[in-house]
Write a protein that holds these residues in place. Structure first.
Motif, short mmCIF file in Angstrom:
data_model
loop_
_atom_site.label_atom_id
_atom_site.label_comp_id
_atom_site.label_asym_id
_atom_site.label_seq_id
_atom_site.Cartn_x
_atom_site.Cartn_y
_atom_site.Cartn_z
N ARG A 1 0.84 -1.19 0.00
CA ARG A 1 0.00 0.00 0.00
C ARG A 1 0.87 1.24 0.00
NH1 ARG A 1 -2.51 -0.04 6.16
NH2 ARG A 1 -0.57 0.43 7.27
N GLN A 2 0.25 2.32 -0.48
CA GLN A 2 0.94 3.60 -0.47
C GLN A 2 -0.01 4.66 0.03
OE1 GLN A 2 2.87 4.65 -4.17
NE2 GLN A 2 4.14 6.18 -3.13
N LYS B 1 3.46 9.27 1.21
CA LYS B 1 4.41 8.31 1.79
C LYS B 1 4.86 7.30 0.74
CE LYS B 1 2.67 8.62 6.53
NZ LYS B 1 2.21 7.84 7.72
N GLY B 2 5.89 6.57 1.07
CA GLY B 2 6.37 5.54 0.18
C GLY B 2 5.54 4.27 0.26
N ARG B 3 5.77 3.38 -0.66
CA ARG B 3 5.04 2.12 -0.68
C ARG B 3 5.59 1.19 0.39
NH1 ARG B 3 5.03 -0.06 -6.40
NH2 ARG B 3 7.18 -0.59 -5.88
N GLU B 4 4.69 0.46 1.08
CA GLU B 4 5.13 -0.48 2.10
C GLU B 4 4.46 -1.83 1.89
OE1 GLU B 4 4.04 0.71 6.05
OE2 GLU B 4 1.93 0.98 5.55
#
Length: 119
Positions: A38-39, A43-46
């Motif tokens: 998810r992003q 924020k960055g993707r995790e």
């Protein structure tokens, strides 16, 4: 042509649930490692969770509230999300790789589905 499509996103109130689906065409998901990512805005993707072709699963960013499962007959991997919080808001992606969940970058990605948790 190998393709992944996510579905099931939407608007939900805090504390609610959603089930995301990841359906593949052109290949058998059960023979691939399949991960959910998810992003969040800004924020960055995790990584959230992943399932290897042997069925072993891993949890990353969210533990205890999200459950990953696989339906081989439907060539679909699900992400059941419970007790949702506003900070779960973001675009959710499904990805697949022929190697394993430990790869640095998954080879095939869907377009993503928006999840918004808000009252």
């Amino acid at each position: 042509q190998l393709q992944i499509v996510e579905s099931g996103g939407g608007l939900v109130q805090p504390g609610g649930s959603l089930r995301l689906s990841c359906t593949a065409s052109g290949f058998t998901l059960g023979t691939y490692a399949v991960g959910w990512f998810r992003q969040a805005p800004g924020k960055g993707r995790e990584g959230i969770s992943c399932i290897n072709s042997d069925g072993e699963t891993y949890e990353y960013a969210v533990k205890g509230r999200f459950t990953l499962s696989r339906d081989g007959a439907k060539n679909t991997v699900y992400l059941q999300m419970d007790s949702l919080k506003p900070e779960d808001t973001g675009v959710y992606y499904c990805a697949a790789d022929p190697v394993s969940c430990s790869v640095h970058m998954f080879e095939y990605w869907g377009q993503g589905t928006q999840v918004t948790v808000s009252s």
